[in-house]
Design a protein around this motif. Structure first.
Motif, PDB file in Angstrom:
ATOM      1  N   ILE A  56      49.689   3.432  52.264  1.00  0.00           N
ATOM      2  CA  ILE A  56      50.030   4.000  50.342  1.00  0.00           C
ATOM      3  C   ILE A  56      48.971   3.701  49.386  1.00  0.00           C
ATOM      4  O   ILE A  56      48.657   4.071  48.650  1.00  0.00           O
ATOM      5  N   MET A  57      48.597   2.267  49.490  1.00  0.00           N
ATOM      6  CA  MET A  57      46.958   1.862  48.763  1.00  0.00           C
ATOM      7  C   MET A  57      45.911   3.235  48.731  1.00  0.00           C
ATOM      8  O   MET A  57      45.072   2.946  48.250  1.00  0.00           O
ATOM      9  N   ASN A 103      56.096  -8.530  39.636  1.00  0.00           N
ATOM     10  CA  ASN A 103      54.927  -8.591  41.342  1.00  0.00           C
ATOM     11  C   ASN A 103      55.160  -9.994  42.018  1.00  0.00           C
ATOM     12  O   ASN A 103      55.711 -10.350  42.755  1.00  0.00           O
ATOM     13  N   VAL A 104      54.792 -10.538  40.714  1.00  0.00           N
ATOM     14  CA  VAL A 104      55.280 -12.366  41.694  1.00  0.00           C
ATOM     15  C   VAL A 104      56.551 -13.187  41.610  1.00  0.00           C
ATOM     16  O   VAL A 104      56.861 -13.348  43.323  1.00  0.00           O
ATOM     17  N   ILE A 113      59.895  -2.231  52.554  1.00  0.00           N
ATOM     18  CA  ILE A 113      58.667  -3.429  52.243  1.00  0.00           C
ATOM     19  C   ILE A 113      57.591  -2.399  52.082  1.00  0.00           C
ATOM     20  O   ILE A 113      56.846  -3.493  51.236  1.00  0.00           O
ATOM     21  N   GLY A 114      56.782  -1.595  53.224  1.00  0.00           N
ATOM     22  CA  GLY A 114      55.494  -0.666  53.057  1.00  0.00           C
ATOM     23  C   GLY A 114      55.762  -0.794  51.414  1.00  0.00           C
ATOM     24  O   GLY A 114      54.626  -0.501  50.782  1.00  0.00           O
ATOM     25  N   ILE A 115      56.585  -0.244  50.932  1.00  0.00           N
ATOM     26  CA  ILE A 115      56.955   0.887  49.634  1.00  0.00           C
ATOM     27  C   ILE A 115      56.736  -0.839  48.712  1.00  0.00           C
ATOM     28  O   ILE A 115      55.862   0.301  47.511  1.00  0.00           O
ATOM     29  N   THR A 116      57.172  -1.072  49.258  1.00  0.00           N
ATOM     30  CA  THR A 116      57.459  -1.815  47.975  1.00  0.00           C
ATOM     31  C   THR A 116      55.758  -2.948  47.682  1.00  0.00           C
ATOM     32  O   THR A 116      55.602  -3.346  46.932  1.00  0.00           O
ATOM     33  N   LEU A 117      55.010  -3.044  49.009  1.00  0.00           N
ATOM     34  CA  LEU A 117      53.511  -3.509  48.902  1.00  0.00           C
ATOM     35  C   LEU A 117      52.761  -2.723  48.154  1.00  0.00           C
ATOM     36  O   LEU A 117      52.173  -3.114  47.356  1.00  0.00           O
ATOM     37  N   GLY A 118      52.925  -1.198  48.304  1.00  0.00           N
ATOM     38  CA  GLY A 118      52.691  -0.306  47.515  1.00  0.00           C
ATOM     39  C   GLY A 118      52.825  -0.182  46.358  1.00  0.00           C
ATOM     40  O   GLY A 118      51.388  -0.225  45.277  1.00  0.00           O
ATOM     41  N   SER A 119      53.581  -0.454  45.811  1.00  0.00           N
ATOM     42  CA  SER A 119      53.998  -0.448  44.940  1.00  0.00           C
ATOM     43  C   SER A 119      53.150  -1.790  43.700  1.00  0.00           C
ATOM     44  O   SER A 119      53.083  -1.373  42.862  1.00  0.00           O
ATOM     45  N   TYR A 120      53.101  -3.050  44.759  1.00  0.00           N
ATOM     46  CA  TYR A 120      52.323  -3.701  43.793  1.00  0.00           C
ATOM     47  C   TYR A 120      50.720  -3.136  43.263  1.00  0.00           C
ATOM     48  O   TYR A 120      50.365  -3.455  42.692  1.00  0.00           O
ATOM     49  N   TYR A 121      50.069  -3.175  44.480  1.00  0.00           N
ATOM     50  CA  TYR A 121      49.024  -2.111  44.342  1.00  0.00           C
ATOM     51  C   TYR A 121      48.334  -1.883  42.656  1.00  0.00           C
ATOM     52  O   TYR A 121      47.977  -1.606  42.496  1.00  0.00           O
ATOM     53  N   GLY A 122      49.536  -0.638  42.939  1.00  0.00           N
ATOM     54  CA  GLY A 122      49.465   0.029  41.589  1.00  0.00           C
ATOM     55  C   GLY A 122      49.726  -0.228  40.067  1.00  0.00           C
ATOM     56  O   GLY A 122      48.851  -0.048  38.864  1.00  0.00           O
ATOM     57  N   ILE A 149      60.761  10.755  42.320  1.00  0.00           N
ATOM     58  CA  ILE A 149      61.220  10.479  43.359  1.00  0.00           C
ATOM     59  C   ILE A 149      60.779  10.950  44.959  1.00  0.00           C
ATOM     60  O   ILE A 149      61.203   9.834  45.659  1.00  0.00           O
ATOM     61  N   PHE A 150      59.925  11.879  44.855  1.00  0.00           N
ATOM     62  CA  PHE A 150      59.792  12.519  46.089  1.00  0.00           C
ATOM     63  C   PHE A 150      59.009  11.977  46.541  1.00  0.00           C
ATOM     64  O   PHE A 150      58.321  11.029  47.314  1.00  0.00           O
ATOM     65  N   GLN A 151      57.794  11.592  45.718  1.00  0.00           N
ATOM     66  CA  GLN A 151      57.209   9.939  45.790  1.00  0.00           C
ATOM     67  C   GLN A 151      57.792   8.755  46.656  1.00  0.00           C
ATOM     68  O   GLN A 151      56.909   7.816  47.692  1.00  0.00           O
ATOM     69  N   TRP A 152      58.770   7.947  46.023  1.00  0.00           N
ATOM     70  CA  TRP A 152      58.466   6.353  46.749  1.00  0.00           C
ATOM     71  C   TRP A 152      60.368   6.552  47.056  1.00  0.00           C
ATOM     72  O   TRP A 152      60.722   5.481  47.503  1.00  0.00           O
ATOM     73  N   SER A 153      60.824   7.663  46.837  1.00  0.00           N
ATOM     74  CA  SER A 153      62.721   7.248  47.311  1.00  0.00           C
ATOM     75  C   SER A 153      62.672   8.637  48.666  1.00  0.00           C
ATOM     76  O   SER A 153      64.226   8.039  48.875  1.00  0.00           O
ATOM     77  N   ALA A 154      62.294   9.942  48.506  1.00  0.00           N
ATOM     78  CA  ALA A 154      61.887  10.547  49.504  1.00  0.00           C
ATOM     79  C   ALA A 154      62.827  10.163  51.061  1.00  0.00           C
ATOM     80  O   ALA A 154      63.331  10.817  51.675  1.00  0.00           O
ATOM     81  N   GLY A 155      61.551   9.166  50.951  1.00  0.00           N
ATOM     82  CA  GLY A 155      61.673   8.278  52.559  1.00  0.00           C
ATOM     83  C   GLY A 155      62.853   8.119  52.231  1.00  0.00           C
ATOM     84  O   GLY A 155      63.657   8.117  53.752  1.00  0.00           O
TER      85      GLY A 155
END
Length: 511
Positions: A352-353, A19-20, A263-272, A239-245
């Motif tokens: 996403i969050m 993450n960092v 970039i939006g997906i990346t920030l959302g994945s850090y949250y999880g 795959i459908f959650q994170w890559s289909a878009g």
């Protein structure tokens, strides 16, 4: 310290490091290769990543079966299983290469309709390198699975940390010297080959693993795939959650839109990742409770304990990102994305969050479903609505771009989670009414006060630079921490906090 404890520590260290370094490295990469190439890099990576589903969950299966044969002291069975599995992987690798050649020859030009000639050339080169990378990655990853089956967690996890650090330093050096997106995938491929060879040597020399075919039986192959089937379904959901878009937007949008979405997906994945790091500590104990036939109320109590710890952290992050996130994104990648692009990435991350919070705090539910062999319902439900969400997102994306694409997926997530709450309550026997009451108890007051004060912080500490952002964040963190400790948390949570800081306080008193 045991291999298991060391492995758990290294796992959390990897999450933190990923993450960092990701936050630090993303704007650097974006500024050196540009929004267009970065979008191509993300999209081709997502497309090829989809083909990785041909793994069919075999790596997880390797861990389980190797551990099983070792427990039974059946060295012959282990040798035979690994030999059969390796042959399956070689067939899969051949299929990946064939699919890659077919897509490259007949479809890639007509699929990416919004790329110009130079962008298409870059996309094709990246595609070829990543197909090669994937064809060696799937069988190569089997050796890591063998390490886990032998409970040798430290070596592969340490190797992964070393890889991540050295890869990051190499990326900085190569891009500084003028490298572009193609250089990134070449670097990843080289590191991948080195890691596979190193792990292979460890498996054969240190662990003394032998791979030998004693008997080939299609019934045995069927047994392997029957275990890995549901793992494959959940991988398909991911795959459908994170890559289909990326598939959809790659077809109808210019590369810059793909970067905004990524970039939006990346920030959302850090949250999880922050939530997983906390709840993962308690999940083994929770699984033991399920196996021991704990009552629905007992399971609900444990679920609440785990969920509240995650919820406290997630609400801190979500509230801070809602208040100051747009300023952060503008400072982080705003130079390359522009004001509108930064705003869209911020909105996508917020979406996403918001949608991801409930699944994250209910992570214990997965352990219960697995212990009770009830995963099939969730897998089919998730897959069905993720597909429908992708279709809806594709429709909305034509008018609303990246935000439209994410909106469709989010609607699918929310429907699934509401259905799962009824399923947990009526079928599994969890008391979901009590769960929600106790989940938000007192914490919701803290969140409301902090959000209200945070709104005024934006007014009290005006400005736009990094120093201003840090000042606001520090003030918000201080307020949230104090209110949470004295108002939001219960006696159990307060004791956990004290226990965590006991070693630090002892050392402080000694000095």
């Amino acid at each position: 310290m045991s291999q298991l404890k060391k492995g758990a520590f290294l796992n959390y260290a990897t999450i933190f490091l990923t993450n960092v370094v990701g936050i630090l490295l993303t704007p650097f990469i974006l500024s050196h290769i540009g929004a267009s190439e970065y979008g191509i890099y993300l999209t081709i990576g997502a497309l090829v990543g989809t083909i990785s589903l041909l793994d069919f969950g075999l790596n997880n299966t390797i861990v389980r079966f190797v551990a099983k044969y070792r427990a039974q002291k059946d060295s012959k069975g282990e040798e035979n299983f690994l030999a059969v599995t390796m042959r399956i992987f070689f067939v899969i690798s051949a299929i990946i290469v064939i699919l890659g050649v077919l897509f490259y020859t007949f479809f890639i030009d007509s699929y990416f309709t919004k790329m110009n000639t130079e962008e298409m050339k870059i996309a094709k080169t990246i595609f070829v390198i990543l197909i090669f990378n994937l064809s060696i990655s799937l069988p190569g990853a089997a050796f890591t699975g063998i390490c886990y089956g032998y409970e040798a967690f430290v070596f592969p996890k340490t190797l992964n940390i070393i890889r991540y650090i050295t890869r990051s330093l190499t990326v900085v050096a190569i891009l500084t010297l003028g490298g572009k997106a193609i250089a990134l995938v070449v670097i990843d491929t080289i590191f991948n080959v080195v890691i596979i060879i190193t792990t292979l040597v460890f498996v054969f020399k240190k662990l003394k693993v032998k791979i030998k075919l004693h008997e080939f039986s299609f019934r045995f192959v069927k047994q392997i795939f029957s275990y890995s089937g549901w793992i494959f379904i959940f991988a398909l959901v991911g795959i459908f959650q994170w890559s289909a878009g990326h598939w959809v937007l790659g077809r109808i949008s210019v590369p810059e839109v793909l970067t905004i979405y990524g970039i939006g997906i990346t920030l959302g994945s850090y949250y999880g990742a922050f939530s997983t790091a906390i709840s993962g500590v308690f999940l083994p104990r929770a699984t033991q409770m399920s196996v021991a036939n704990a009552t629905g109320e007992e399971l609900t109590t444990m679920m609440i304990k785990i969920a509240r710890l995650s919820f406290i952290v997630l609400m801190f992050i979500f509230g801070g990102f809602l208040l100051f996130g747009l300023q952060f994104v503008n400072l982080w990648v705003g130079t390359e994305l522009g004001e509108e692009g930064s705003y869209q990435s911020w909105v996508i991350a917020l979406m996403i969050m918001a949608a991801y919070t409930l699944p994250l705090v209910q992570g214990f539910g997965n352990s219960i479903l697995e212990a009770k062999s009830k995963l099939a319902f969730k897998a089919i439900l998730y897959l069905s609505f993720m597909i429908l969400g992708t279709i809806l997102g594709a429709y909305l994306a034509r008018d609303y771009g990246a935000i439209g694409m994410m909106s469709g997926s989010i609607i699918g997530w929310m429907i699934v989670q509401n259905v799962m709450n009824f399923y947990y309550h009526n079928t599994i026997g969890l008391n979901m009414i009590r769960f929600f009451k106790e989940l938000v108890h007192k914490i919701i007051i803290v969140v409301f006060i902090c959000f209200s004060l945070g709104y005024f912080i934006n007014t009290w500490v005006p400005g736009e630079g990094w120093l201003n952002f840090i000042q606001k964040g520090a003030l918000y963190t201080l307020i949230y921490s104090i209110l949470t400790y004295f108002v939001g948390i219960n006696a159990f949570e307060k004791q956990l906090f004290k226990d965590a800081f006991k070693p630090v306080l002892k050392r402080f008193k000694k000095t």
